[in-house]
Motif scaffolding. Structure first.
Motif, short mmCIF file in Angstrom:
data_model
loop_
_atom_site.label_atom_id
_atom_site.label_comp_id
_atom_site.label_asym_id
_atom_site.label_seq_id
_atom_site.Cartn_x
_atom_site.Cartn_y
_atom_site.Cartn_z
N ARG A 114 0.76 -1.28 -0.24
CA ARG A 114 -0.05 0.21 -0.04
C ARG A 114 0.75 1.27 0.12
O ARG A 114 0.71 2.30 -0.58
CB ARG A 114 -0.83 -0.02 1.19
CG ARG A 114 -1.68 1.17 1.31
CD ARG A 114 -2.46 1.30 3.01
NE ARG A 114 -3.56 0.33 2.97
CZ ARG A 114 -4.86 0.57 2.47
NH1 ARG A 114 -4.96 1.95 2.47
NH2 ARG A 114 -5.97 -0.24 2.60
N TYR A 115 1.87 1.09 0.78
CA TYR A 115 2.56 2.41 1.05
C TYR A 115 4.03 2.67 -0.11
O TYR A 115 4.13 3.57 -0.42
CB TYR A 115 3.32 2.52 2.36
CG TYR A 115 2.13 2.06 3.38
CD1 TYR A 115 1.29 3.24 3.62
CD2 TYR A 115 2.19 1.15 4.28
CE1 TYR A 115 0.25 3.15 4.64
CE2 TYR A 115 1.10 0.71 4.93
CZ TYR A 115 0.09 1.86 5.06
OH TYR A 115 -0.97 1.61 5.84
N ASP A 116 4.24 1.54 -0.38
CA ASP A 116 5.51 1.34 -1.30
C ASP A 116 5.07 1.49 -3.00
O ASP A 116 5.73 2.27 -3.73
CB ASP A 116 6.37 0.34 -1.24
CG ASP A 116 7.80 0.38 -2.21
OD1 ASP A 116 8.06 1.38 -2.56
OD2 ASP A 116 8.10 -0.74 -2.76
N VAL A 121 -2.08 -2.28 -10.37
CA VAL A 121 -1.05 -2.95 -11.05
C VAL A 121 0.20 -1.96 -11.02
O VAL A 121 0.08 -0.74 -10.95
CB VAL A 121 -1.26 -3.11 -12.64
CG1 VAL A 121 0.07 -3.80 -13.24
CG2 VAL A 121 -2.32 -3.98 -12.91
N SER A 122 1.42 -2.58 -10.59
CA SER A 122 2.55 -1.82 -10.31
C SER A 122 3.92 -2.45 -11.15
O SER A 122 4.04 -3.24 -11.50
CB SER A 122 2.82 -2.01 -8.64
OG SER A 122 3.54 -3.22 -8.52
N PHE A 123 4.79 -1.24 -11.47
CA PHE A 123 5.90 -1.63 -12.12
C PHE A 123 6.68 -2.65 -11.29
O PHE A 123 7.28 -3.37 -12.05
CB PHE A 123 6.55 -0.49 -12.48
CG PHE A 123 6.09 0.36 -13.44
CD1 PHE A 123 5.92 -0.03 -15.01
CD2 PHE A 123 5.51 1.64 -13.15
CE1 PHE A 123 5.27 0.96 -15.85
CE2 PHE A 123 4.81 2.45 -14.02
CZ PHE A 123 4.90 2.07 -15.52
N HIS A 291 0.85 -5.74 5.47
CA HIS A 291 0.87 -6.05 4.07
C HIS A 291 -0.16 -7.04 3.78
O HIS A 291 -0.44 -7.90 4.55
CB HIS A 291 2.24 -6.87 3.66
CG HIS A 291 2.45 -6.72 2.29
ND1 HIS A 291 1.94 -7.37 1.22
CD2 HIS A 291 3.45 -6.08 1.71
CE1 HIS A 291 2.40 -7.19 0.15
NE2 HIS A 291 3.29 -6.12 0.16
N GLY A 292 -0.89 -6.93 2.65
CA GLY A 292 -1.91 -7.68 2.23
C GLY A 292 -1.63 -9.06 1.90
O GLY A 292 -2.49 -10.09 1.79
N ASN A 293 -0.56 -9.42 1.96
CA ASN A 293 -0.05 -10.99 1.82
C ASN A 293 -0.48 -11.50 3.04
O ASN A 293 -0.72 -12.95 2.97
CB ASN A 293 1.69 -10.82 1.80
CG ASN A 293 1.91 -10.82 0.30
OD1 ASN A 293 1.53 -10.99 -0.66
ND2 ASN A 293 3.33 -10.45 0.36
N LYS A 379 1.06 13.04 5.28
CA LYS A 379 2.14 13.04 4.48
C LYS A 379 2.43 11.63 3.89
O LYS A 379 2.65 10.70 4.51
CB LYS A 379 3.20 13.32 5.47
CG LYS A 379 4.57 13.91 4.82
CD LYS A 379 4.31 15.47 4.49
CE LYS A 379 5.57 16.01 3.75
NZ LYS A 379 6.53 16.59 4.76
N SER A 380 2.70 11.69 2.49
CA SER A 380 3.10 10.66 1.97
C SER A 380 4.30 10.94 1.04
O SER A 380 4.20 11.44 -0.05
CB SER A 380 2.08 10.23 1.16
OG SER A 380 2.38 8.63 0.19
N GLY A 381 5.59 10.38 1.68
CA GLY A 381 6.80 10.91 1.12
C GLY A 381 6.91 12.47 0.97
O GLY A 381 6.78 12.92 2.01
#
Length: 565
Positions: A114-116, A121-123, A291-293, A379-381
């Motif tokens: 979620r945070y990273d 879909v992510s690269f 983590h969703g895992n 704050k996010s980054g």
């Protein structure tokens, strides 16, 4: 609180249904209000069958999806099942991966952080696939707008099958197959499935291709029912069939992961409401806090001891989530008071250390106190991120669109959205959002509404009516729990504030010439004076079964009460 009685439906339709079903006028009225007007529609409503599910091959690209998966199996390719970190995504990944693994071992799963990585879909996920020799990704509950991601995967020799239920953009990704009933060129008869529901249709097609029947897929329906409840999709058509049979699995023979979550509950029969408020938040807590895992591991584990170990971890995440949610809500309420913002048209609050995983829940909590469109920022980054929630009938997505000059990105729908902006634009955005809401929100939308199905007397609540009412379940959007209005009630001297903070209200109510009913009003302790000292009052409520110490009794679940003028 506004009380609005639904208009009475067409009397001829009510009478016709009443005669064909041999039911009372009240039951026929409730059915017609739900769009059920014929004997056959009532049959499907009261007696849904798995055989009523549509042929999965009616969905555009289903043949291509099945052919590509079968080809991957034949050629011993590695398959990655990819899905989001929420309940719909993690149940969908658990569903498809556990089914495929019953006859093919080379199946891996991936839930983005979620945070990273953020939503969808992510690269990073595609790079993971490349590093692990994966040549086919099945994306669930996401992907319909992932044009760049699919192109990136294609360059690496990785094919995509997309199973999504969100509305597409102007163009579609270049995937091998895109299963989404909301595609303009898809004529599938039902377009309100959730992501896990689309995954189930894929399983249905794969099963048909392997000469399996729908009965072979019944054990997977606990996952589908959970996603349907949690994703707040309409409880109609295929969703209602899948939810009904999925609830049976949860109550009769749940997978170890569900058993581990629910084994200490005192209730014998879980309803869709229990799934939404007990099971779903725990599955969601994994992705919110850690983590969703963890959720996928819990839901795909078939050893009860191992499942209990995962459930204990998730219980800790959920406890942390509750603490954070409570703490941040209090801080946000204090901020509103300190800034003298109680009387605004919108709520926009920000603190840089608020946990990103719970700001959506906090936004919903704030609406309970200040009923208005609400955004909670953190704050996010080096950017600010927010979750937006809205009130009934106000489109928060459109309001954000009107402020888009200050935003880096935003997405969502009428009642919930997410957005990011540069910190330097926060005040500009906050002022503009307040201006847009103040100019566009109708005055009546600033007060919560209770929509009432029918006005009845307590004498109408008899065994036969309750028996029929129970068959209206499972409840959800487009088939909500019926809400009734009864006038001229009196408490028989049992009115009491209950709970550690005396915030709830317990009554025992009667009407002239009727037997009495127990009644409970959560967070209605402040209404105690209306019901005390044998005063007449009106109430709106739903009817529910209360299970206590093994005894089941009917009670009225109060939504609001009002004294006589």
């Amino acid at each position: 609180m506004r009380w609005n009685l639904k208009p009475k439906p067409d009397s001829e339709k009510v009478k016709s249904l009443q005669n064909s079903l041999s039911v009372d006028e009240l039951t026929a009225t409730l059915l017609v209000q739900r769009g059920i007007e014929t004997f056959e529609e009532a049959r499907q409503f009261f007696r849904p069958k798995l055989e009523d599910l549509h042929d999965p091959y009616l969905m555009k690209d289903m043949d291509k999806a099945v052919a590509r998966i079968e080809k991957a199996i034949k050629q011993q390719e590695n398959i990655l099942v990819f899905g989001d970190y929420d309940v719909d995504g993690t149940t969908a990944v658990s569903l498809v991966s556990s089914y495929l693994r019953t006859y093919y071992p080379n199946v891996d799963t991936y839930i983005p952080d979620r945070y990273d990585e953020g939503y969808g879909v992510s690269f990073k996920g595609i790079d993971y696939a490349e590093d692990n020799g994966i040549t086919l990704i099945i994306a669930l509950d996401c992907g319909i707008k992932s044009i760049d991601h699919v192109a990136y995967a294609t360059e690496k020799g990785i094919d995509f099958i997309i199973c999504d239920h969100h509305r597409p953009g102007n163009s579609l990704p270049e995937a091998v197959a895109i299963l989404d009933p909301k595609r303009d060129d898809c004529t599938y008869p039902y377009d309100e499935l959730c992501g896990c529901g689309i995954g189930f249709k894929l399983l249905q097609a794969l099963a048909q291709n392997r000469n399996q029947t729908i009965q072979d897929l019944v054990p997977y329906l606990d996952l589908v029912a959970t996603a349907i409840g949690a994703d707040i999709v309409p409880m109609t058509g295929e969703n209602r069939i899948l939810a009904k049979f999925g609830l049976e699995v949860i109550n009769v023979d749940p997978r170890p992961g569900f058993k581990a979550i629910t084994q200490n509950l005192k209730k014998k029969q879980l309803t869709i409401s229990d799934v939404v408020f007990i099971i779903a938040p725990r599955i969601n807590a994994a992705g919110r806090i850690k983590h969703g895992n963890y959720a996928v591991q819990l839901l795909t584990e078939f050893g009860i001891e191992e499942a209990e170990a995962f459930a204990k971890e998730i219980e800790i995440f959920n406890a942390n989530r509750k603490d954070l949610d409570k703490q941040i809500t209090l801080q946000a309420l204090t901020q509103i008071i300190d800034n003298q913002e109680e009387n605004r048209f919108s709520t926009v609050v920000y603190q840089e250390d608020w946990h990103k995983g719970v700001i959506g829940i906090v936004a919903s909590r704030l609406i309970e106190t200040y009923y208005r469109p609400t955004l909670v920022f953190t704050k996010s980054g080096d950017k600010l991120a927010a979750s937006a929630r809205s009130v009934k009938d106000f489109d928060v997505y459109n309001a954000l669109e009107a402020c888009s000059e200050y935003l880096l990105q935003f997405g969502g729908h009428m009642y919930a959205a997410g957005l990011t902006l540069e910190e330097t634009q926060f005040e500009n955005f906050k002022n503009q959002f307040e201006k847009v809401v103040s100019e566009t929100i109708a005055e009546e939308l600033r007060t919560p509404e209770i929509l009432i199905d029918a006005e009845i007397d307590l004498i109408d609540i008899n065994e036969k009516f309750i028996r029929i009412l129970k068959q209206f379940e499972p409840f959800g959007p487009m088939n909500m729990t019926p809400i009734f209005l009864t006038k001229d009630l009196i408490d028989t001297g049992y009115a009491k504030k209950i709970g550690s903070d005396e915030e709830h209200l317990r009554l025992f109510v009667k009407q002239e010439n009727s037997e009495g009913f127990g009644a409970i009003g959560f967070k209605m302790g402040n209404k105690f004076d209306i019901a005390k000292e044998r005063q007449l009052f009106d109430a709106v409520y739903s009817i529910e079964e209360n299970e206590f110490n093994g005894n089941v009794s009917l009670q009225l679940r109060l939504r609001d009460i009002k004294g006589k003028e």
